[in-house]
Every structure is written in structure tokens, then in C-alpha cells.
Design a protein around this motif. Structure first.
Motif, PDB file in Angstrom:
ATOM      1  N   TYR A 184       0.835  -1.206   0.000  1.00 15.17           N
ATOM      2  CA  TYR A 184       0.000   0.000   0.000  1.00 15.17           C
ATOM      3  C   TYR A 184       0.872   1.261   0.000  1.00 15.17           C
ATOM      4  O   TYR A 184       1.684   1.472   0.898  1.00 15.17           O
ATOM      5  CB  TYR A 184      -0.899  -0.014   1.237  1.00 15.17           C
ATOM      6  N   ILE A 185       0.705   2.080  -1.017  1.00 19.91           N
ATOM      7  CA  ILE A 185       1.464   3.337  -1.101  1.00 19.91           C
ATOM      8  C   ILE A 185       0.540   4.481  -0.728  1.00 19.91           C
ATOM      9  O   ILE A 185      -0.549   4.616  -1.287  1.00 19.91           O
ATOM     10  CB  ILE A 185       2.051   3.517  -2.515  1.00 19.91           C
ATOM     11  N   ALA A 186       0.963   5.284   0.242  1.00 19.82           N
ATOM     12  CA  ALA A 186       0.101   6.349   0.758  1.00 19.82           C
ATOM     13  C   ALA A 186      -0.236   7.353  -0.338  1.00 19.82           C
ATOM     14  O   ALA A 186       0.663   7.903  -0.973  1.00 19.82           O
ATOM     15  CB  ALA A 186       0.792   7.053   1.919  1.00 19.82           C
ATOM     16  N   PRO A 187      -1.531   7.607  -0.580  1.00 19.21           N
ATOM     17  CA  PRO A 187      -1.910   8.544  -1.635  1.00 19.21           C
ATOM     18  C   PRO A 187      -1.823  10.013  -1.222  1.00 19.21           C
ATOM     19  O   PRO A 187      -1.914  10.892  -2.063  1.00 19.21           O
ATOM     20  CB  PRO A 187      -3.360   8.150  -1.952  1.00 19.21           C
ATOM     21  N   GLY A 198     -10.398  -7.006   1.098  1.00 15.40           N
ATOM     22  CA  GLY A 198      -9.905  -7.616  -0.141  1.00 15.40           C
ATOM     23  C   GLY A 198     -10.537  -7.037  -1.391  1.00 15.40           C
ATOM     24  O   GLY A 198     -10.282  -7.501  -2.494  1.00 15.40           O
ATOM     25  N   ILE A 199     -11.362  -6.011  -1.233  1.00 19.23           N
ATOM     26  CA  ILE A 199     -12.049  -5.412  -2.382  1.00 19.23           C
ATOM     27  C   ILE A 199     -11.591  -3.976  -2.617  1.00 19.23           C
ATOM     28  O   ILE A 199     -11.227  -3.594  -3.723  1.00 19.23           O
ATOM     29  CB  ILE A 199     -13.590  -5.400  -2.166  1.00 19.23           C
ATOM     30  N   ARG A 200     -11.602  -3.168  -1.562  1.00 19.61           N
ATOM     31  CA  ARG A 200     -11.378  -1.737  -1.769  1.00 19.61           C
ATOM     32  C   ARG A 200      -9.910  -1.367  -1.907  1.00 19.61           C
ATOM     33  O   ARG A 200      -9.535  -0.599  -2.767  1.00 19.61           O
ATOM     34  CB  ARG A 200     -12.037  -0.943  -0.651  1.00 19.61           C
ATOM     35  N   TYR A 201      -9.074  -1.879  -1.004  1.00 18.20           N
ATOM     36  CA  TYR A 201      -7.627  -1.686  -1.161  1.00 18.20           C
ATOM     37  C   TYR A 201      -6.926  -2.704  -0.291  1.00 18.20           C
ATOM     38  O   TYR A 201      -7.564  -3.418   0.467  1.00 18.20           O
ATOM     39  CB  TYR A 201      -7.205  -0.252  -0.830  1.00 18.20           C
ATOM     40  N   GLY A 202      -5.611  -2.757  -0.412  1.00 19.97           N
ATOM     41  CA  GLY A 202      -4.863  -3.750   0.338  1.00 19.97           C
ATOM     42  C   GLY A 202      -4.854  -5.084  -0.384  1.00 19.97           C
ATOM     43  O   GLY A 202      -5.294  -5.179  -1.528  1.00 19.97           O
ATOM     44  N   LEU A 219     -18.033 -13.279  -3.434  1.00 17.83           N
ATOM     45  CA  LEU A 219     -17.697 -12.143  -2.578  1.00 17.83           C
ATOM     46  C   LEU A 219     -17.383 -12.562  -1.145  1.00 17.83           C
ATOM     47  O   LEU A 219     -16.346 -12.194  -0.583  1.00 17.83           O
ATOM     48  CB  LEU A 219     -18.850 -11.121  -2.599  1.00 17.83           C
ATOM     49  N   THR A 221     -14.116 -14.302  -0.819  1.00 19.35           N
ATOM     50  CA  THR A 221     -13.002 -13.368  -0.995  1.00 19.35           C
ATOM     51  C   THR A 221     -12.745 -12.583   0.293  1.00 19.35           C
ATOM     52  O   THR A 221     -11.602 -12.410   0.706  1.00 19.35           O
ATOM     53  CB  THR A 221     -13.274 -12.406  -2.176  1.00 19.35           C
ATOM     54  N   ARG A 230      -8.975 -11.846   4.572  1.00 13.31           N
ATOM     55  CA  ARG A 230      -8.760 -11.526   5.982  1.00 13.31           C
ATOM     56  C   ARG A 230      -8.085 -12.693   6.716  1.00 13.31           C
ATOM     57  O   ARG A 230      -7.223 -12.490   7.566  1.00 13.31           O
ATOM     58  CB  ARG A 230     -10.097 -11.156   6.640  1.00 13.31           C
ATOM     59  N   LEU A 272      -4.242 -11.207   7.645  1.00 12.82           N
ATOM     60  CA  LEU A 272      -4.174 -10.604   8.977  1.00 12.82           C
ATOM     61  C   LEU A 272      -3.467 -11.563   9.942  1.00 12.82           C
ATOM     62  O   LEU A 272      -3.632 -12.772   9.856  1.00 12.82           O
ATOM     63  CB  LEU A 272      -5.581 -10.285   9.498  1.00 12.82           C
ATOM     64  N   ARG A 301     -16.024 -12.312   9.274  1.00  9.97           N
ATOM     65  CA  ARG A 301     -15.525 -12.550   7.913  1.00  9.97           C
ATOM     66  C   ARG A 301     -14.038 -12.922   7.905  1.00  9.97           C
ATOM     67  O   ARG A 301     -13.230 -12.329   7.200  1.00  9.97           O
ATOM     68  CB  ARG A 301     -15.751 -11.312   7.024  1.00  9.97           C
ATOM     69  N   LYS A 352      -4.987   7.797  -8.169  1.00  9.55           N
ATOM     70  CA  LYS A 352      -4.190   7.057  -7.186  1.00  9.55           C
ATOM     71  C   LYS A 352      -5.068   6.142  -6.334  1.00  9.55           C
ATOM     72  O   LYS A 352      -4.705   5.003  -6.058  1.00  9.55           O
ATOM     73  CB  LYS A 352      -3.503   8.051  -6.237  1.00  9.55           C
ATOM     74  N   MET A 356      -5.388   1.787  -6.054  1.00 10.06           N
ATOM     75  CA  MET A 356      -5.207   1.016  -4.820  1.00 10.06           C
ATOM     76  C   MET A 356      -6.052  -0.246  -4.794  1.00 10.06           C
ATOM     77  O   MET A 356      -5.791  -1.156  -4.021  1.00 10.06           O
ATOM     78  CB  MET A 356      -5.674   1.838  -3.600  1.00 10.06           C
ATOM     79  N   THR A 357      -7.127  -0.270  -5.560  1.00  4.52           N
ATOM     80  CA  THR A 357      -8.052  -1.395  -5.440  1.00  4.52           C
ATOM     81  C   THR A 357      -7.494  -2.607  -6.174  1.00  4.52           C
ATOM     82  O   THR A 357      -6.882  -2.479  -7.228  1.00  4.52           O
ATOM     83  CB  THR A 357      -9.437  -1.044  -6.012  1.00  4.52           C
ATOM     84  N   PRO A 358      -7.696  -3.787  -5.585  1.00  4.11           N
ATOM     85  CA  PRO A 358      -7.124  -4.992  -6.189  1.00  4.11           C
ATOM     86  C   PRO A 358      -7.615  -5.233  -7.619  1.00  4.11           C
ATOM     87  O   PRO A 358      -6.859  -5.679  -8.465  1.00  4.11           O
ATOM     88  CB  PRO A 358      -7.582  -6.115  -5.248  1.00  4.11           C
ATOM     89  N   VAL A 364     -14.615  -0.020  -9.207  1.00 10.71           N
ATOM     90  CA  VAL A 364     -14.067  -1.114  -8.405  1.00 10.71           C
ATOM     91  C   VAL A 364     -14.816  -2.388  -8.789  1.00 10.71           C
ATOM     92  O   VAL A 364     -16.043  -2.406  -8.806  1.00 10.71           O
ATOM     93  CB  VAL A 364     -14.269  -0.827  -6.903  1.00 10.71           C
ATOM     94  N   PRO A 392     -16.414  -9.329  -6.934  1.00  7.64           N
ATOM     95  CA  PRO A 392     -16.802 -10.663  -7.404  1.00  7.64           C
ATOM     96  C   PRO A 392     -18.285 -10.921  -7.203  1.00  7.64           C
ATOM     97  O   PRO A 392     -18.940 -10.235  -6.408  1.00  7.64           O
ATOM     98  CB  PRO A 392     -15.970 -11.616  -6.541  1.00  7.64           C
ATOM     99  N   LYS A 393     -18.806 -11.918  -7.878  1.00  9.84           N
ATOM    100  CA  LYS A 393     -20.247 -12.157  -7.781  1.00  9.84           C
ATOM    101  C   LYS A 393     -20.636 -12.496  -6.338  1.00  9.84           C
ATOM    102  O   LYS A 393     -19.866 -13.111  -5.588  1.00  9.84           O
ATOM    103  CB  LYS A 393     -20.686 -13.230  -8.772  1.00  9.84           C
TER     104      LYS A 393
END
Lengths: 475, 95
Positions: free
Chosen positions: A101-104, A324-328, A336, A339, A344, A348, B15, B76, B80-82, B89, B92-93
Motif C-alpha cells: 500500500y502506497i500512501a496517496p 480484499g475489495i477496496r484496497y490492500g 464475494l 473473498t 482476511r 491478517l 468474515r 491514485k 489502490m483497489t485490487p 471497483v 466478485p459475484k
């Protein structure tokens, strides 16, 4: 070197900022392979900032060599805990989840130290997301104690404390949720301040427990800690919990200082060797003219359980963002839910999972009243304890840690034993109060820190008391 | 003692996928830590209100207007999003 020595040296042209940066970077190369205080050394950034300072100094007219035009941290090498964003630089928070992760953008505190002329030399090691008291929970390996490499540096800002202690930087920015600045400061023999809740902006900090987290300065001397605090403090429109505090200009006289010594801070669990150093420190303050008053914080014995319920509950909510969706990092599971669970589950670490899960449990239907609501009420009682004591005294003094820096590996298998290290520090985060850790002496070559606590927004009292103590301590 | 099934249930709520060894370790840890939390049972809080914050804070509000971020910052953040598709963004389903 202290901030003042750096400033004088630059103005007298004894050295340039670039030479200074190179000297500190060489120190990091020499020391850090064993110490592991840094996760990432930002050599290019530090040198570019140093060149800017040198240009600024070259432009100063000769008659203004008093340095009034030089910003307060000009040329001061500073390390930054890896939970604080520095634009364009990796920010892992000690976790595999944020490995790439690179700080924006810059955190507000980083904008402030950059503007003040600091040279950012690197990002320091920490327990994963700040969850731990020894830096052993870092996904990238522990930081060693500079006084004994077989022992821990304390945590979670262990890298910051160790980097200051070894002279890899002059000052550091840490973060304290339940002792994470004060404990490593005590274990590494440096000064660390947890400011009042709200005194410093948290915009651009990787949050874990939002009612407890606070950014603060670490340095070799109280004076340097004070200088850095004044650079970073203040209200920030980007953090609605930040406030502009008034600085009291009251004259400080140690002969007028009333120091409260809570009997609960000297009870069961305190190592007698640590107690001896702390009692000795308090005696010295008494000889210097301070009035010592025994006080009581009756709900103190509940603080640790109270803290961990609140801490874990807030963590479970705050860390939901790592999905696992938005970042990281992301580990695909096909759909979903899978994932989420795989990302996680794989990325983690154990302590982070433990806290997210216990927090989830404490907030779940049927348990919410019993744990979370109850804990918030006990928190209110703790605050009242402090309010009552501060009617009689100006500062409270006691130990930072109940025992000496422990061996690496000694407590990792037993989370509850690790939590006990925090018994004297978490109370302040629950009550929102400022606390300063100042080196008070040592036992078998290992540092022991004195903790000074003041009412909300009375950081100045802590600095004055700390500076007075530095003059009279003998080691 | 908390049961293995309870730990599994909490893991699902949170989760987090757990391996078998982790499940066993957490069962032991959770039982110890929850027992430690029981110490709060002794405190009488019948006169207390719940406080979420340690210092007195007033609500801080601003006008409800959107603040445009610079396109390079947006870029930027998107990066960041995978998984992305265009400026979106990719998720997945669900089922």
C-alpha cells in the motif's frame, strides 16, 4: 543531536543539512540490520528535503543568522511510525494486508513536519496495526531493544523508540492507543508524549480504536518532544475530533507543584526493582521542592479489562475496511463472501484476528449490554476518579510499565500476559488525558521510565515537570 | 469455556477464515480473555451514563457540498483497489 544543536550547527555552517542527512542515513545502514527499527528508509526524500533546507540557509542574509526565518524543525531527521501516511511512500502498518500500500496523501501531522523543515528518514516498525506491546506482532519481524538485543523494544511504536534511542534519527512521530508511545519510550530510554485526546489531528493515520488513538512525539529530551508537539498540535478541519487547545503561560515553579502518587500504581504486579527507581524519582522531585500527596484512583484495577473491551469493539468496526475489495491485499475466493474471508484469514496476523473476533463478539446481539455498554460506563467512572484527584494535585506520577523490557518470545504465546504490560498506560487513553514517559533510571542496564500525567490539555505542565526532572535525575 | 462452534460462528460474523489449529488456539485464548473481562461484573454502574468519548465534543458540521478531488488523487485511489474496470471497483459475484 538535539534540535537546538542541529539548528545552531546549520546556522554556523558547521555542517550542511545534506551532510547531516547523510550522517543519519549512514547510522541507519550501520545499526538497523540488527535493530530492525525501520520497515522502509526514505533516503531520497530525506536528501531532497535536506537540499531545500540548504538552499533556504544559503538565501538567509548574513545579519539574520539568528535563524528567525528558519522553520522550527529545519534539518531535523525524523522517523515516522508506519501507521502514518507519507505521500508516495509505502505504508504497511506492520501488516501483510498493506504490504504494497502506497500512501496517496500526507497525514496532517506529516504536512506539518514537512512544512517545519524536518527530514523524513523512514517509516518505523510496529506491532501489526498497533496491536501489541512489544513490536513482536509486526508481520515483518520484531524490533530489538537497543540496550539488549535479546529483549523487546516495547510497542506498538517500538521502531520509533528504538530509532530515537540509537541516534538513527533525532525525533519520531509515534501513535498511542493504549500506551504505544509511552511503553516503548520507557523500554528504550527515550521521552514520549501521548497528547490529550483531540490535541493532535489524526487525518491520514491508520485508525484502529477511534475513541483512544492519538498521535504524539518521541525524542531524546523533553525539550525536543515539546518542540515537535507544538509543530503538530492544533485543530484540523479534516479531523472533527481535533481541537485548538490553549497553552497556559503560567510561570512554572517546582516549589508550587503538587504531585499525586496513586497507591493503585504501586500495587500487585509491580516489579520491586522498577518500584525502587520510580520511588527514587519521586523523592528527587520532592527534594527539589514539589509537594507529594498520596492519592487514589479506585477504579484503576478495572481499567485493563475495560480498555480491552472498548479497544477490541472499535477495532472490529474499524478493520472491516480490509475486505480484499477496496484496497490492500486480496485473495480471491470465487464469490464475494469467500473473498472477504480468505483475504482476511490469510493476510491478517493472529493478534489482529483475535481482537477483531473478540470485538465482534462483544458487540453482538445478547452481549452488547454486558460488555460494550458496561465498559463505556466504567470508563465514565475512571474519568471521575481522575477529575477528583486533579482537584488536589497538578500532576500524577507513577511507573509506565510494571516490569523491565522482557525477552523476545517470552509472552507471544500468551495474549493475556502481554496485555498486563499495559496496566498503567491504558487508563489515560480511556480518560483522554496526556501522559509523558521520561527516563528515570535503569535496572541491570535496562531503562525504566517515569510516567507523568496531567489534566486534559495541560501538556505544558508535563513538559515543565519533565524538564525539571531531567535536571535533577542522576544517571 | 467457549465452544469450538461459537468461535467458528464469531469468525464467520467477522468474515475471517480460520485454519483448524487457529480455531483451537483461539478457543483457549477467548475463554481466558472473556473470563478476564468478567472482572467488570463487580463494578456498580447503576448511576452512570455511557460515554463514548473521553473529552467533551460538540458536533462539527459543514455544508453538504461535494468537494472535488484532483483527478490525480482519484487516479491514485482507484489504483489502490485490487481489481478495477475503467474507473470502477470490480466486485466478485455475490452468490
Amino acid at each position: 543531536m538535539t534540535i537546538e544543536e542541529i539548528r545552531t550547527g546549520l546556522l554556523k555552517k558547521e555542517f550542511s543539512a545534506v551532510e547531516l542527512a547523510e550522517q543519519y542515513l549512514a547510522r541507519i545502514r550501520e545499526k538497523d540490520q540488527e535493530l530492525h527499527a525501520f520497515l522502509n528508509v526514505t533516503e531520497k526524500l530525506a536528501l531532497a528535503q535536506a537540499r531545500e533546507i540548504d538552499e533556504k540557509i544559503a538565501r538567509l542574509p548574513a545579519r539574520q543568522a539568528t535563524g528567525e526565518e528558519l522553520p522550527p524543525l529545519a534539518g531535523v531527521p525524523c522517523s515516522v511510525k508506519d501507521a502514518i501516511l507519507v505521500e508516495g511512500v509505502l505504508c504497511t502498518a506492520g501488516s501483510r494486508m498493506l504490504e504494497n500500500y502506497i500512501a496517496p496523501y500526507d497525514a496532517t501531522v506529516v504536512q506539518k513536519i514537512k512544512k517545519a523543515g524536518a527530514l523524513i528518514v523512514g517509516k518505523t516498525n510496529m506491532d501489526e496495526f498497533g496491536m501489541g506491546s512489544s513490536t513482536e506482532n509486526s508481520a515483518f519481524g520484531p524490533t530489538k531493544n537497543p540496550y539488549d538485543p535479546t529483549r523487546v523494544a516495547g510497542g506498538s511504536s517500538g521502531g520509533s523508540a528504538a530509532s530515537v534511542a540509537t541516534g538513527e534519527c533525532a525525533v519520531s512521530l509515534g501513535e498511542d492507543t493504549g500506551g504505544s508511545i509511552r511503553l516503548p519510550a520507557s523500554f528504550c530510554g527515550v521521552v514520549g508524549l501521548k497528547p490529550t485526546y483531540g490535541a493532535v489531528s489524526r487525518y491520514g493515520i491508520i485508525a484502529i480504536a477511534s475513541s483512544l488513538d492519538q498521535v504524539g512525539p518521541m525524542a531524546k529530551t523533553v525539550e525536543d518532544c515539546e518542540t515537535l508537539f507544538h509543530v503538530i498540535r492544533g485543530k484540523d478541519p479534516m479531523d472533527s475530533t481535533s481541537v485548538e487547545s490553549k497553552i497556559s503561560n503560567d510561570e512554572f515553579l517546582i516549589s508550587k507543584l503538587r504531585i499525586g502518587v496513586p497507591k493503585e500504581y504501586f500495587g500487585e504486579g509491580l516489579d520491586p526493582q522498577v518500584e525502587k527507581v520510580i520511588r527514587g524519582a519521586i523523592e528527587k522531585l520532592e527534594h527539589a521542592g514539589a509537594k507529594i500527596i498520596e492519592v487514589s484512583l479506585p477504579h484503576c484495577s478495572y481499567a485493563l479489562a475495560d480498555y480491552y473491551i472498548i479497544n477490541m469493539s472499535e477495532i472490529s468496526a474499524n478493520l472491516a475496511r480490509y475486505d480484499g475489495i477496496r484496497y490492500g491485499a486480496s485473495v480471491s475466493g470465487g464469490n464475494l463472501l469467500a473473498t472477504y474471508m480468505r483475504s482476511r484469514g490469510e493476510k491478517l496476523g493472529a493478534e489482529v484476528k483475535r481482537r477483531i473476533m473478540l470485538g465482534t463478539y462483544a458487540l453482538s446481539a445478547g452481549y452488547y449490554e454486558q460488555y460494550y455498554v458496561k465498559a463505556q460506563k466504567v470508563r465514565a467512572l475512571l474519568r471521575k476518579d481522575f477529575d477528583q484527584v486533579f482537584e488536589k494535585v497538578d500532576v500524577i506520577a507513577g511507573p509506565v510499565s510494571p516490569f523491565l523490557p522482557f525477552k523476545i518470545g517470552e509472552k507471544v504465546g500468551n495474549p493475556l500476559a502481554m496485555y498486563l504490560v499495559d496496566m498503567y498506560t491504558v487508563t489515560l487513553n480511556l480518560a483522554g488525558l496526556p501522559g509523558l514517559s521520561v527516563p528515570a533510571g535503569s535496572v541491570q542496564g535496562l531503562p525504566v521510565g517515569l510516567q507523568l500525567i496531567a489534566p486534559a490539555f495541560q501538556e505544558q505542565t508535563l513538559f515543565e515537570t519533565g524538564k525539571a526532572f531531567e535536571k535533577i535525575r542522576t544517571f | 469455556m467457549i465452544t469450538k462452534e461459537e468461535v467458528q460462528h464469531i469468525a464467520k460474523l467477522a468474515r475471517i477464515e480460520l485454519a483448524d489449529e487457529e480455531l483451537k488456539k483461539f478457543q483457549k485464548d477467548f475463554s481466558q480473555i472473556l473470563e478476564f473481562f468478567e472482572t467488570l461484573k463487580d463494578v456498580d454502574v447503576s448511576d452512570e451514563k455511557s460515554t463514548a468519548y473521553s473529552i467533551a465534543l460538540n458536533n462539527v458540521t459543514r455544508d453538504d457540498i461535494s468537494r472535488r478531488e484532483k483527478p490525480e488523487v482519484v487516479e491514485k485511489l482507484i489504483r489502490m483497489t485490487p481489481q478495477i474496470e475503467g474507473n470502477y471497483v470490480k466486485v466478485p459475484k455475490v452468490l
